[in-house]
Scaffold this motif. Structure first.
Motif, short mmCIF file in Angstrom:
data_model
loop_
_atom_site.label_atom_id
_atom_site.label_comp_id
_atom_site.label_asym_id
_atom_site.label_seq_id
_atom_site.Cartn_x
_atom_site.Cartn_y
_atom_site.Cartn_z
N ILE A 184 0.83 -1.20 0.00
CA ILE A 184 0.00 0.00 0.00
C ILE A 184 0.87 1.25 0.00
CG2 ILE A 184 -1.67 1.32 1.34
CD1 ILE A 184 -2.85 -1.37 2.27
N SER A 185 1.92 1.24 0.83
CA SER A 185 2.82 2.40 0.91
C SER A 185 3.52 2.63 -0.42
CB SER A 185 3.84 2.19 2.02
OG SER A 185 4.77 3.24 2.05
N THR A 186 3.99 1.49 -1.00
CA THR A 186 4.70 1.63 -2.28
C THR A 186 3.77 2.14 -3.37
OG1 THR A 186 6.19 -0.15 -1.65
CG2 THR A 186 6.06 0.40 -3.98
N ASN A 187 2.60 1.55 -3.45
CA ASN A 187 1.65 1.98 -4.47
C ASN A 187 1.24 3.44 -4.29
OD1 ASN A 187 1.73 -0.53 -5.64
ND2 ASN A 187 -0.09 -1.29 -4.55
N PHE A 188 1.07 3.80 -3.03
CA PHE A 188 0.69 5.19 -2.75
C PHE A 188 1.80 6.15 -3.19
CE2 PHE A 188 0.67 8.86 0.14
CZ PHE A 188 -0.59 9.39 -0.18
N THR A 189 3.02 5.76 -2.83
CA THR A 189 4.16 6.61 -3.24
C THR A 189 4.25 6.72 -4.75
OG1 THR A 189 5.34 5.94 -1.25
CG2 THR A 189 6.63 6.95 -3.02
N ARG A 190 4.08 5.58 -5.42
CA ARG A 190 4.14 5.59 -6.88
C ARG A 190 3.02 6.44 -7.47
NH1 ARG A 190 2.61 0.07 -9.09
NH2 ARG A 190 0.60 0.94 -8.41
N ASP A 191 1.81 6.28 -6.95
CA ASP A 191 0.68 7.05 -7.48
C ASP A 191 0.87 8.55 -7.24
OD1 ASP A 191 -0.40 4.67 -8.24
OD2 ASP A 191 -1.75 4.50 -6.49
N VAL A 192 1.39 8.87 -6.04
CA VAL A 192 1.62 10.28 -5.74
C VAL A 192 2.68 10.87 -6.69
CG1 VAL A 192 2.56 11.89 -4.03
CG2 VAL A 192 0.87 10.17 -3.35
N THR A 193 3.74 10.06 -6.94
CA THR A 193 4.79 10.54 -7.85
C THR A 193 4.24 10.78 -9.25
OG1 THR A 193 6.43 9.32 -6.58
CG2 THR A 193 7.04 10.01 -8.81
N ILE A 194 3.45 9.81 -9.74
CA ILE A 194 2.86 9.97 -11.07
C ILE A 194 1.92 11.17 -11.10
CG2 ILE A 194 1.36 8.89 -12.78
CD1 ILE A 194 2.49 6.19 -11.90
N ALA A 195 1.15 11.31 -10.02
CA ALA A 195 0.22 12.44 -9.97
C ALA A 195 0.96 13.77 -9.96
CB ALA A 195 -0.69 12.32 -8.74
N VAL A 196 2.06 13.80 -9.18
CA VAL A 196 2.84 15.04 -9.13
C VAL A 196 3.45 15.34 -10.51
CG1 VAL A 196 4.92 16.09 -8.16
CG2 VAL A 196 3.29 14.91 -6.67
N PHE A 197 3.99 14.28 -11.16
CA PHE A 197 4.59 14.47 -12.48
C PHE A 197 3.56 15.01 -13.48
CE2 PHE A 197 5.86 12.94 -16.66
CZ PHE A 197 7.17 13.36 -16.72
N ILE A 198 2.40 14.36 -13.47
CA ILE A 198 1.34 14.81 -14.39
C ILE A 198 0.89 16.22 -14.04
CG2 ILE A 198 -1.01 14.36 -15.14
CD1 ILE A 198 -0.45 11.38 -14.78
N THR A 199 0.77 16.48 -12.72
CA THR A 199 0.32 17.82 -12.30
C THR A 199 1.31 18.89 -12.74
OG1 THR A 199 -0.79 16.85 -10.39
CG2 THR A 199 -0.33 19.22 -10.33
N ILE A 200 2.61 18.57 -12.60
CA ILE A 200 3.62 19.55 -13.00
C ILE A 200 3.48 19.89 -14.48
CG2 ILE A 200 6.10 19.89 -13.36
CD1 ILE A 200 6.56 18.39 -10.74
N TRP A 201 3.36 18.84 -15.30
CA TRP A 201 3.29 19.09 -16.73
C TRP A 201 1.97 19.72 -17.16
CZ3 TRP A 201 6.77 19.71 -20.20
CH2 TRP A 201 8.06 19.21 -19.95
N VAL A 202 0.90 19.36 -16.45
CA VAL A 202 -0.37 20.04 -16.73
C VAL A 202 -0.24 21.53 -16.41
CG1 VAL A 202 -2.77 20.25 -16.00
CG2 VAL A 202 -1.82 18.00 -16.48
N MET A 203 0.41 21.83 -15.28
CA MET A 203 0.61 23.23 -14.92
C MET A 203 1.52 23.94 -15.92
SD MET A 203 0.99 22.94 -10.77
CE MET A 203 1.30 24.68 -10.64
N VAL A 204 2.58 23.21 -16.36
CA VAL A 204 3.47 23.81 -17.34
C VAL A 204 2.72 24.10 -18.64
CG1 VAL A 204 5.47 23.37 -18.81
CG2 VAL A 204 5.57 22.85 -16.38
N ILE A 205 1.93 23.13 -19.09
CA ILE A 205 1.17 23.32 -20.34
C ILE A 205 0.17 24.46 -20.19
CG2 ILE A 205 -0.47 22.24 -21.91
CD1 ILE A 205 0.95 19.59 -21.38
N LEU A 206 -0.55 24.44 -19.05
CA LEU A 206 -1.50 25.53 -18.82
C LEU A 206 -0.79 26.88 -18.75
CD1 LEU A 206 -3.94 23.93 -16.20
CD2 LEU A 206 -4.37 24.40 -18.62
#
Length: 648
Positions: A184-206
């Motif tokens: 659960i911890s690993t999956n959560f960390t992975r999901d958070v990392t992916i979410a942060v990565f996507i969020t960064i690029w969404v913010m960059v694109i926006l």
């Protein structure tokens, strides 16, 4: 498919090319930072997963050894019920165990959880065997641990040999579920990392889109507008509904462009007016004018220069001047032009004779055109003067002086020779010889006097002196002239005739000048007419009128039956010092009489014509304007250049 990929690639390339360098660098930096941070995060997650697997491995191996130690004696006693009960209790007490399988020394499964023995025996007609790893040591004492991937995660397989009293009884295979907390911890960390990565690029694109719409696009529009302004297009406007500082900047730009446009229109009007004045001034000057830049390109040329160089049908503006000049001019001024363009000299002057388009002598003046500060050369002004007439007049002047000197030298030499002879040998000479010498001196003196008088008369006519013109009675002037030459005609045996029409109107002219014309023409006619010949002077009024307000002109003709004038001499007969007797070797004269006649008739606004044939005779004729009683007295300005003589 390839075309679609190419279209997508071109679209991305076009989209990427629209970004500024700063935006591209920002995007690359963001990508690098996000990739580095994501890499570090995934590295940490992978490390955690590896640690969890190692813990699962240790846990499974220890637990398997403990279980094997408890069930091995029961398996040795073949007490399978106890084995099943113990295993069931153990399986039920923990959620970590996924399965438990017991196999004998041949690998046949005799008990398994979650499989019951009865189920194994009833449901399988074929004996089930455990699939041991290939590297399983068999009857070794150490357990073997491996992991395999399942849809539910990584399962840890532990194979423990069952050995009692050093006898290999079989193998116990236990599967352990992964640690849920770690998963659960690993999956959560992975999901958070992916979410942060996507969020960064969404913010960059926006941010890029917002930047392109709110900042980059207005700035690009401003940049395009400024470039248009620099090229002289002051009609450029920016229409973007923006507020704030960018809106004020765009508004200020539009106001600036509007003011520049009004200023340009005003300047264009002024410059156009000044250019029109300059072109009008340049086009009206008598000299040719050409303006070129430092690259020898023609900027301005006036009609006089076009006529001199034959450019009437050629548009040389914007072309290289040296490509259109006559060869003689090009060879003469090419070097100095490049020297002036390089600033090595400021002016130059040339005198060149050209054959094309018409033979003429020209003077070319080169002058550099400097800027207001007189620091740099902006172009070269070329002034072209047609000095053909000036050269001809100078040559004529030199020829006239030479001829006068020659004509004066001959009688002076003769006079001096005879006087010296009389002075030195007068007493030794006979009376008749002394009289002949004195007669020769007298004749040469008369000849010298005539020459000087003719030169003075011609000089007066060409010096700018003004003469009063009035109504003249031609009959009276002709009568006076004939009385003067009547005795000469009688001595030569030449008949002198007068044919003046009755009621002849007065003519506009100067009495003394016309008497001189009649005297020269009749004197020449008598000189070149042999005995028994005739010389006639006629005057009559023509039938036609030049216009409805003037009377018909009066024509005067002087004819003789003399030796005539050859055709090749008729064009030169009115030139100074040209004498027909030089060719026919007859009588002598000054050679200025007909030149004086031409100048006088020119001042009467008329022309002298002649018709002549060798051996037949010659006729000179000209027309004079009839005098109008109500017309005011006029003063005719002298003509500085003699008009051309037309021959009938």
């Amino acid at each position: 498919m390839l075309s679609l990929l190419k279209t997508i690639r071109d679209a991305i390339a076009s989209w990427w090319s629209e970004f500024t360098l700063q935006t591209k660098l920002l995007a690359v930096a963001t990508l690098v930072v996000s990739l580095v941070m994501s890499g570090l995060t995934f590295w940490a997650v992978n490390t955690i997963q590896q640690d969890a697997r190692m813990n699962d491995t240790r846990f499974g191996r220890d637990l398997g050894l403990l279980l094997a130690a408890n069930v091995a004696p029961l398996v040795a006693d073949n007490n399978l019920s106890e084995v099943a009960q113990f295993s069931q209790r153990f399986y039920s007490s923990t959620s970590s165990v996924r399965y438990m399988l017991y196999a004998d020394e041949n690998g046949e499964i005799f008990f398994g959880i979650p499989f019951w023995e009865a189920e194994v025996k009833n449901s399988l007609t074929i004996k089930r065997r455990i699939q041991l790893p290939e590297d399983y040591p068999g009857d070794g004492e150490k357990p073997m641990v491996r992991q395999h991937m399942t849809p539910d995660g990584v399962v840890t397989d532990v194979f423990i040999p069952l050995i009692v009293n050093q006898k290999y009884l079989g193998v116990l295979a236990i599967g352990f579920n992964p640690n849920q907390t770690a998963i659960i911890s690993t999956n959560f960390t992975r999901d958070v990392t992916i979410a942060v990565f996507i969020t960064i690029w969404v913010m960059v694109i926006l941010a890029g889109v917002i930047n392109a719409l709110t900042i980059t696009k207005p700035i690009k529009e401003l940049l395009v507008g400024v470039k248009q302004i620099t090229t002289g297009n002051f009609k450029q406007r920016i229409n973007l509904p923006l507020g704030g500082e960018l809106g004020e900047l765009i508004l200020s730009f539009n106001e600036m462009a509007e003011r520049l446009q009004r200023y340009e229109e005003q300047n264009i009007e002024e410059l156009t007016a000044e250019k029109a004045k300059l072109e009008t001034l340049v086009s009206t000057i008598a000299d040719g004018a050409v303006l070129i830049d430092n690259n020898m390109q023609v900027i301005l040329v006036n009609p006089t220069a076009r006529r001199i160089f034959g450019w009437e049908t050629t548009d040389v503006v914007g072309c290289n001047l040296l490509h259109h000049l006559p060869t003689d001019v090009q060879m003469e001024i090419t070097g100095p032009l490049y020297e002036m363009a390089a600033g090595e000299c400021e002016s130059a002057e040339f005198r060149i004779f050209i054959n094309q388009p018409t033979p003429r002598t020209i003077r070319i003046l080169l002058t550099t055109v400097l800027n207001v500060q007189r620091e740099s050369i902006k172009g070269i002004a070329i002034t072209v003067q047609d000095i053909t007439r000036e050269v001809e007049l100078n040559d004529a002047k030199s020829q006239f002086i030479s001829n006068v000197s020659h004509e004066l030298r001959t009688p002076l030499f003769n006079i001096k020779t005879y006087i010296e002879t009389l002075h030195d040998y007068g007493e030794d000479l006979a009376l008749q010889e002394r009289q002949e010498f004195l007669q020769t001196v007298n004749n040469e003196t008369d000849r010298l006097t005539r020459l000087v008088n003719d030169v003075l008369d011609l000089s007066k006519l060409e010096s700018g002196r003004q003469y009063n013109f009035d109504g003249i009675d031609l009959a009276q002037a002709i009568e006076q002239t004939l009385r003067t030459y009547q005795l000469n005609a009688k001595d030569k045996g030449v008949e002198l005739l007068q044919e003046v029409a009755p009621n002849l109107p007065l003519v506009m002219g100067n009495y003394d000048l016309l008497v001189q014309v009649f005297g020269n023409l009749i004197g020449n006619a008598l000189k070149f007419t042999k005995a028994d010949g005739k010389v006639a002077i006629r005057a009559y009024q023509l039938d036609f009128k030049p216009n409805h307000t003037q009377s018909s002109p009066v024509r005067i003709e002087i004819s003789d039956t003399g030796i005539g004038i050859a055709t090749e001499d008729q064009h030169s007969i009115f030139e100074r010092f040209f004498r027909v007797e030089n060719r026919v070797h007859t009588l002598e004269g000054t050679g200025l009489g007909l030149s004086i006649v031409r100048n006088i008739i020119d001042r009467h606004r008329s022309k002298v014509h002649l018709v002549s044939e060798v051996g037949i005779g010659t006729t000179f004729w000209f027309d004079l304007t009839a005098f109008e009683e109500k017309a005011p007295l006029i003063q005719v300005e002298p003509i500085t250049e003699a008009s051309k003589i037309t021959t009938a």
